[in-house]
Motif scaffolding. Structure first.
Motif, PDB file in Angstrom:
ATOM      1  N   GLY A   1      48.254  24.804  59.388  1.00 54.30           N
ATOM      2  CA  GLY A   1      48.140  25.214  58.001  1.00 54.30           C
ATOM      3  C   GLY A   1      49.025  26.423  57.757  1.00 54.30           C
ATOM      4  O   GLY A   1      49.406  27.144  58.692  1.00 54.30           O
ATOM      5  N   TRP A   2      49.371  26.682  56.497  1.00 53.47           N
ATOM      6  CA  TRP A   2      50.287  27.770  56.154  1.00 53.47           C
ATOM      7  C   TRP A   2      49.649  28.680  55.109  1.00 53.47           C
ATOM      8  O   TRP A   2      49.087  28.212  54.122  1.00 53.47           O
ATOM      9  CB  TRP A   2      51.605  27.226  55.618  1.00 53.47           C
ATOM     10  N   LEU A   3      49.772  29.985  55.346  1.00 55.61           N
ATOM     11  CA  LEU A   3      49.235  30.984  54.429  1.00 55.61           C
ATOM     12  C   LEU A   3      50.374  31.859  53.934  1.00 55.61           C
ATOM     13  O   LEU A   3      51.214  32.327  54.729  1.00 55.61           O
ATOM     14  CB  LEU A   3      48.181  31.841  55.147  1.00 55.61           C
ATOM     15  N   TYR A   4      50.392  32.082  52.619  1.00 58.09           N
ATOM     16  CA  TYR A   4      51.480  32.833  51.977  1.00 58.09           C
ATOM     17  C   TYR A   4      50.898  34.077  51.304  1.00 58.09           C
ATOM     18  O   TYR A   4      50.191  33.969  50.304  1.00 58.09           O
ATOM     19  CB  TYR A   4      52.179  31.940  50.962  1.00 58.09           C
ATOM     20  N   PRO A   5      51.151  35.284  51.840  1.00 54.62           N
ATOM     21  CA  PRO A   5      50.724  36.511  51.156  1.00 54.62           C
ATOM     22  C   PRO A   5      51.726  36.915  50.080  1.00 54.62           C
ATOM     23  O   PRO A   5      52.934  36.919  50.321  1.00 54.62           O
ATOM     24  CB  PRO A   5      50.674  37.535  52.296  1.00 54.62           C
ATOM     25  N   TYR A   6      51.214  37.255  48.900  1.00 55.11           N
ATOM     26  CA  TYR A   6      52.106  37.608  47.785  1.00 55.11           C
ATOM     27  C   TYR A   6      51.365  38.527  46.819  1.00 55.11           C
ATOM     28  O   TYR A   6      50.162  38.786  46.963  1.00 55.11           O
ATOM     29  CB  TYR A   6      52.561  36.334  47.058  1.00 55.11           C
ATOM     30  N   TYR A   7      52.090  39.002  45.824  1.00 56.06           N
ATOM     31  CA  TYR A   7      51.517  39.819  44.751  1.00 56.06           C
ATOM     32  C   TYR A   7      51.550  39.013  43.458  1.00 56.06           C
ATOM     33  O   TYR A   7      52.567  38.399  43.124  1.00 56.06           O
ATOM     34  CB  TYR A   7      52.298  41.119  44.576  1.00 56.06           C
ATOM     35  N   ASP A   8      50.425  39.023  42.725  1.00 53.07           N
ATOM     36  CA  ASP A   8      50.382  38.294  41.457  1.00 53.07           C
ATOM     37  C   ASP A   8      51.007  39.133  40.340  1.00 53.07           C
ATOM     38  O   ASP A   8      51.579  40.207  40.581  1.00 53.07           O
ATOM     39  CB  ASP A   8      48.946  37.882  41.119  1.00 53.07           C
TER      40      ASP A   8
END
Length: 495
Positions: free
Chosen positions: A145-152
């Motif tokens: 599985g892949w997790l993407y950290p980002y800012y909204d």
């Protein structure tokens, strides 16, 4: 004479080498378009899509046709025979079993700096356990599985999950531990005037930012609608000017099922297909009754066998001449043989998939700890491997959280020593566990005993309740003791 093998290349070196040897005009964009086109048709992605379809119940048995030997000796499909397509989805049950065994209970974080742990949980958000649960299913059904950290849009730290079949990674090492870059491919339905159309979007995650493209046929062109390029996040300066920044690492975190990246379906697909086939064949044979089985005709009053079948089905009778009659070839269907085969297939599927049988004979009556451990031996073996991979992924995720906290608060927590604890959902004999807690009094600390009690979910909260009850009891009986004695008891409890 031995063959001289070329030295191993990192993914970056491989890309550069292909571009250099590809002749004039081969650009990075053309290279990624070629890699994407090859990956979309690759067995790896097909296996990832198949794992997701099988989990949802769309299995190969649903495409099955009944066939008979034709006049030329080849198999030909027929429509007038029972054709049951039964799905006994033991694969989905096995995947759910594994995910809930390791990730069904909330994840815990242990460390000395409680303030940092509180900030870590606050950054991950209340929905993180649910997302981790879904990542577990992605890893089982699609290798990782892949997790993407980002800012909204509001500048809040967020996490987004990508399905395995959307991500094409390019690794910088053979162990697949360092991500060099990655492509994300997904289809999006958009409005064009008064009609809808499907757009194939491609995102390229590189060290210097995020690039967006549209897949047009077999080539890639810049996405003018969403913007061809953007930094991973922006920071508003004191002057009000927004400046784009990138992480020091590519913000894609893989959560693997195992180090070899082997999906669960590869281990059990043939057994799952055989189980579906066995159920379907049993239903087919049971439905082939006297009105749609084999008949022997004598002096039949007609020429067309189709007419004979219709008369028998619709009217329940046929006409014969003279001393004619109708006899049947009686085919006995032994349901017990099918049931035995079904049980053997289920047992083999559980063993090869490394699960456990909740109806195991060892669990009858009042099972002891040894019987329970024996039943969980196989799934523990798999969970240990999966936990090792998830521990590494969570440490990668922690790096992004630490960078976020450092940017926002100015405090660097990267040197803190913490552990991620997986609380496995193990069936226990509560009576035996409670008796063990009683027998441990005076040998182990109260905190350790309370932590092992099967009814306790929050150890710290339970210890506070015990202290409160003991303090209340001391106050109730306090009149029988002098004040100095009560103060000494409180001091002893604190120490």
């Amino acid at each position: 004479m031995g063959v001289l093998l070329p030295p191993p290349y990192t993914e970056t070196e491989r890309i550069n080498r292909i571009i250099e040897q590809g002749g004039k005009g081969l650009t990075d964009l053309e290279f990624f378009a070629l890699e994407l086109n090859a990956w979309l048709k690759s067995p790896l992605r097909e296996e990832q899509l198949l794992g997701d379809r099988y989990y949802r119940g769309y299995q190969d048995i649903l495409e099955r046709e009944r066939r008979v030997i034709g006049p030329d000796g080849s198999l030909q499909p027929v429509k007038n025979l029972p054709n049951n397509r039964l799905v006994d989805n033991q694969y989905a049950k096995l995947a759910d079993q594994k995910v809930n065994y390791l990730l069904g209970k909330p994840l815990a974080i242990d460390g000395k700096n409680k303030e940092y742990i509180a900030k870590l949980w606050d950054t991950l958000g209340k929905g993180f356990p649910r997302m981790l649960h879904r990542l577990g299913k992605d890893a089982l059904c699609g290798t990782m599985g892949w997790l993407y950290p980002y800012y909204d849009e509001k500048g809040k730290f967020r996490l987004k999950r990508f399905p395995p079949f959307e991500i094409l990674p390019f690794w910088a090492d053979d162990e697949h531990t360092i991500l060099d870059c990655a492509l994300r491919y997904y289809r999006q339905e958009v409005w064009e005037g008064y009609s809808k159309k499907m757009v194939e979007r491609v995102e390229l995650y590189r060290q210097d930012g995020l690039y967006r493209y549209i897949r047009d046929g077999y080539s890639l062109r810049p996405d003018t609608e969403l913007g061809e390029y953007s930094a991973y996040f922006t920071v508003t300066e004191a002057s009000g000017r927004a400046e784009g920044y990138n992480w020091e690492r590519i913000p894609l975190i893989p959560f693997r099922y195992n180090a070899q990246e082997i999906p669960l379906l590869r281990r059990v697909k043939s057994l799952q297909d055989a189980l579906n086939l066995c159920h379907s064949d049993l239903a087919n044979n049971m439905q082939e009754d006297k009105r749609n089985t084999i008949f022997v005709l004598k002096e039949y009053d007609g020429q067309d066998l189709g007419e004979f079948r219709r008369n028998l089905t619709e009217l329940g009778a046929v006409k014969v001449r003279g001393d004619g009659g109708v006899e049947t070839l009686d085919v006995q269907v032994n349901g017990e043989n099918y049931q035995q085969q079904i049980q053997l297939l289920k047992k083999a599927l559980i063993e090869n998939g490394r699960g456990f049988d909740a109806k195991d004979e060892r669990m009858s009556g009042n099972p002891n700890k040894m019987n329970i451990q024996s039943m969980y031996a196989d799934i523990d073996l798999d969970a240990n491997e999966m936990e090792v991979q998830f521990q590494g992924a969570l440490q990668e995720l922690r790096w992004f959280v630490d960078q976020h906290l450092k940017n926002r608060t100015g405090v660097d927590y990267s040197g803190e020593d913490i552990r991620f604890l997986f609380n496995r959902d193990v069936l226990i004999n509560e009576t035996e566990a409670i008796q063990g807690c009683r027998d441990s009094q005076g040998i182990l600390s109260r905190e350790t005993i309370v932590g092992q009690h099967p009814w306790v979910e929050d150890v710290e909260e339970e210890l506070k309740r015990l202290e409160k009850e003991e303090a209340q009891a001391l106050e109730n009986y306090g009149g029988a003791f002098p004040p100095q004695f009560r103060e000494n008891v409180r001091n002893d409890e604190k120490s």
